[in-house]
Write a protein that holds these residues in place. Sequence first.
Motif, mmCIF file in Angstrom:
data_model
loop_
_atom_site.group_PDB
_atom_site.id
_atom_site.type_symbol
_atom_site.label_atom_id
_atom_site.label_comp_id
_atom_site.label_asym_id
_atom_site.label_seq_id
_atom_site.Cartn_x
_atom_site.Cartn_y
_atom_site.Cartn_z
ATOM 1 N N GLU A 36 0.833 -1.207 0.000
ATOM 2 C CA GLU A 36 0.000 0.000 0.000
ATOM 3 C C GLU A 36 0.871 1.262 0.000
ATOM 4 N N ILE A 39 -0.587 8.633 0.538
ATOM 5 C CA ILE A 39 -0.402 9.801 -0.338
ATOM 6 C C ILE A 39 -0.884 11.061 0.373
ATOM 7 N N HIS A 69 -12.668 11.113 -5.741
ATOM 8 C CA HIS A 69 -11.952 10.134 -6.578
ATOM 9 C C HIS A 69 -11.216 10.823 -7.707
ATOM 10 N N PRO A 93 -4.037 8.959 -7.678
ATOM 11 C CA PRO A 93 -4.691 7.717 -7.263
ATOM 12 C C PRO A 93 -5.761 7.334 -8.292
ATOM 13 N N CYS A 95 -9.210 5.463 -9.580
ATOM 14 C CA CYS A 95 -10.480 4.847 -9.169
ATOM 15 C C CYS A 95 -10.765 3.583 -9.971
ATOM 16 N N TRP A 144 -11.285 2.802 -3.107
ATOM 17 C CA TRP A 144 -9.880 2.707 -2.683
ATOM 18 C C TRP A 144 -9.126 4.016 -2.870
ATOM 19 N N VAL A 145 -9.805 5.113 -3.172
ATOM 20 C CA VAL A 145 -9.039 6.344 -3.385
ATOM 21 C C VAL A 145 -9.309 7.420 -2.325
ATOM 22 N N THR A 147 -10.215 10.697 -2.044
ATOM 23 C CA THR A 147 -9.328 11.863 -2.177
ATOM 24 C C THR A 147 -9.810 13.091 -1.405
ATOM 25 N N THR A 152 -4.355 9.798 2.245
ATOM 26 C CA THR A 152 -5.168 8.622 1.961
ATOM 27 C C THR A 152 -4.233 7.445 1.718
ATOM 28 N N VAL A 154 -3.813 3.826 -0.431
ATOM 29 C CA VAL A 154 -4.353 3.084 -1.582
ATOM 30 C C VAL A 154 -3.417 1.910 -1.918
ATOM 31 N N SER A 158 -3.266 0.892 -7.529
ATOM 32 C CA SER A 158 -4.226 1.979 -7.743
ATOM 33 C C SER A 158 -3.518 3.332 -7.748
ATOM 34 N N VAL A 159 -2.264 3.360 -8.144
ATOM 35 C CA VAL A 159 -1.502 4.617 -8.179
ATOM 36 C C VAL A 159 -0.747 4.719 -9.503
#
Length: 376
Positions: A36, A39, A69, A93, A95, A144-145, A147, A152, A154, A158-159
């Motif tokens: 993970e 951010i 997101h 990040p 979505c 999972w974002v 924002t 956050t 993630v 997902s980045v």
Amino acid sequence: MATAGKVIRCRAAVAWAPGKPLSVEEVEVAPPKAGEVRIKIVATGICHTDEHILTGSFPNVEFPVIPGHEGAGIVESIGEGVTSVKPGDKVIPLCVPQCGKCSFCLNPESNFCQKCHISEPQNLLPDKTSRFSCKGKQIHHFMWVSTFAEYTVVPEYSVAKIDAAAPLDKVCLFGCGFSTGYGAAINTAKVKPGSTCAVFGLGGVGLSVVMGCKEAGASRIIAVDINKDKFAKAKELGATDCINPRDFKKPIQEVLTEMTGHGVDYSFEVTGHADTMIAALASCNMSTGVCVMVGVLNSGSEISIDPMLLLTGRTWKGTVLGGWKMRECLPKLVSSYLEKKFNSDLLITHTLPFARVNEGFELLRAGKSIRSVLLF
Ligand code: COD
Ligand code: ZN
Ligand code: ZN
């Protein structure tokens, strides 16, 4: 960073229950676990989908939740095993993740990673726990974002790492709205030079479709909206004609068919309403037309169509995030932006401090903003 491995207390906008305004709270954000990334979000846009979350009509959302997101930020710390980003990197990040392993990720034609929220709920991180808490309560993640939080966490897949020169307060739109609309024209419809297009709905996503149609070389781009205040911006971005369905007695699909002879080559539904979905399909050429559905109806709603609309040859397609495989394509899109291939800055009508998040939603509801960007 000095904060690595520690719980961070910071601001976030929490939706405690459906139908309630967001509440800006101090939350705790736990450090990233293995695989993970934590951010520091610098800027986040307000997309219409966040509004669907607040009203409780978006599928697979659990309350209380931190929405948002469409953000961009800087990696604060990484969990064990993370190799693709390091602290200090600028990132967006995603979505829609790109796990790189599922059959859709392995298929060059698909960007719809099976780790997407439509396949499995993303209210908790993949290990089924949350990194957010507030006032002793666990707060859910969104796609999972999440924002709308200063920090956050993630999953690594997902980045997307982006160019260090990218202005985060501008490229945050690439996390959803801009990429979705621009890619719907370029990747999903594959608009051809010299073709005719109709775009229903001129919000941030629809205007990005207009930009994509222009970039692809369409010779006629007909912008359709019930709010005529959107027309000036649509023209600036490449629309050749702007029409308001309320100015006509006959259905808008008939108006478009008359304007173009046999209907447009490509039509795009970017309002999320049932009647415009059917109108957009009927507006494209009955033999070779392609209609791309970008909007989503409120959860549980359905539409019905006359199958004759498809029998004669029309193609009806959907798109998620404009068809981009986000981890590999977003950095390239950001580079194109830095090379001034398009000007997505024109979509940003308001920049507000994060504390004014609810005002940003008011502007969207009133049709006064295209995109409001919130700055932490
Ligand atoms: N005819 C024409 N235009 C209309 C009509 C109508 N009947 N009704 C509304 N409109 C116009 C509005 O005046 C407005 O200008 C525009 O449609 C909608 O714009 P926004 O600013 O409210 O919304 P966007 O551009 O931020 O988002 C629009 C979507 C349709 C993409 C969004 O609502 C949606 O359905 N999102 C889910 C789809 C998805 O997955 N998107 C990507 C991830 S969010
Ligand atoms: Zn969005
Ligand atoms: Zn995948």
